[in-house]
Motif scaffolding. Sequence first.
Motif, short mmCIF file in Angstrom:
data_model
loop_
_atom_site.label_atom_id
_atom_site.label_comp_id
_atom_site.label_asym_id
_atom_site.label_seq_id
_atom_site.Cartn_x
_atom_site.Cartn_y
_atom_site.Cartn_z
N THR A 66 1.02 -1.32 0.16
CA THR A 66 -0.07 0.12 -0.01
C THR A 66 0.74 1.04 0.20
O THR A 66 2.11 1.13 0.34
CB THR A 66 -0.93 0.01 1.37
OG1 THR A 66 -0.12 -0.01 2.35
CG2 THR A 66 -1.91 -1.06 1.11
N GLY A 67 0.21 2.44 -0.28
CA GLY A 67 1.12 3.77 -0.35
C GLY A 67 1.33 4.06 -1.81
O GLY A 67 2.08 4.95 -2.01
N GLY A 68 0.61 3.71 -2.69
CA GLY A 68 0.69 4.23 -4.23
C GLY A 68 1.85 3.66 -4.95
O GLY A 68 2.64 2.77 -4.59
N PRO A 69 2.15 4.56 -6.10
CA PRO A 69 3.12 4.06 -7.10
C PRO A 69 4.71 4.33 -6.32
O PRO A 69 5.36 3.25 -6.54
CB PRO A 69 2.86 4.97 -8.13
CG PRO A 69 2.28 6.11 -7.52
CD PRO A 69 1.34 5.68 -6.43
N PHE A 70 4.88 5.10 -5.47
CA PHE A 70 6.30 5.25 -4.84
C PHE A 70 6.53 3.99 -3.89
O PHE A 70 7.64 3.54 -3.90
CB PHE A 70 6.25 6.53 -4.10
CG PHE A 70 6.21 7.89 -5.30
CD1 PHE A 70 7.19 7.91 -6.05
CD2 PHE A 70 5.19 8.50 -5.06
CE1 PHE A 70 6.89 9.06 -7.11
CE2 PHE A 70 4.90 9.46 -6.09
CZ PHE A 70 6.28 9.62 -7.09
#
Length: 133
Positions: free
Chosen positions: A94-98
């Motif tokens: 989790t936490g997006g593309p980064f």
Amino acid sequence: MLLAVATCRKEVSVYALLVLGLLEAFRVLLRARDPGLPEAWAWRPAIKRLATAALGSAALFIAGLWAMGLIATPYAAPPGSTPPPLDSQRLHITGGPFAHLAHPSEDAGARSLRRGFLCGVVPQAIAPEVARL
């Protein structure tokens, strides 16, 4: 754009930017030796083309990771688990593309020893007999 799509599939495709950089460097060197070559081979247009390709690819790569994260949440095996766990035991990234982009290097660090070939790192999953030394 194709470079960004390829990078979403395999991160090593970013080496194509190095090839573009070499191409532009050779063009600039040729133009320095022969001023009769096209003005587009001068260093300023070359830097502009290379920066546009690099920034555009990076932006589209992050957008591609974000879009893929919307389609299917990325997941991975818990650090240090061998053999690969069942799907129900995997961790969601989790936490997006980064966070998705940072995961491979964090996972490689968790699966390796601090001695051996190439900068002192031997991946346990690739060479378990060397990792036991």
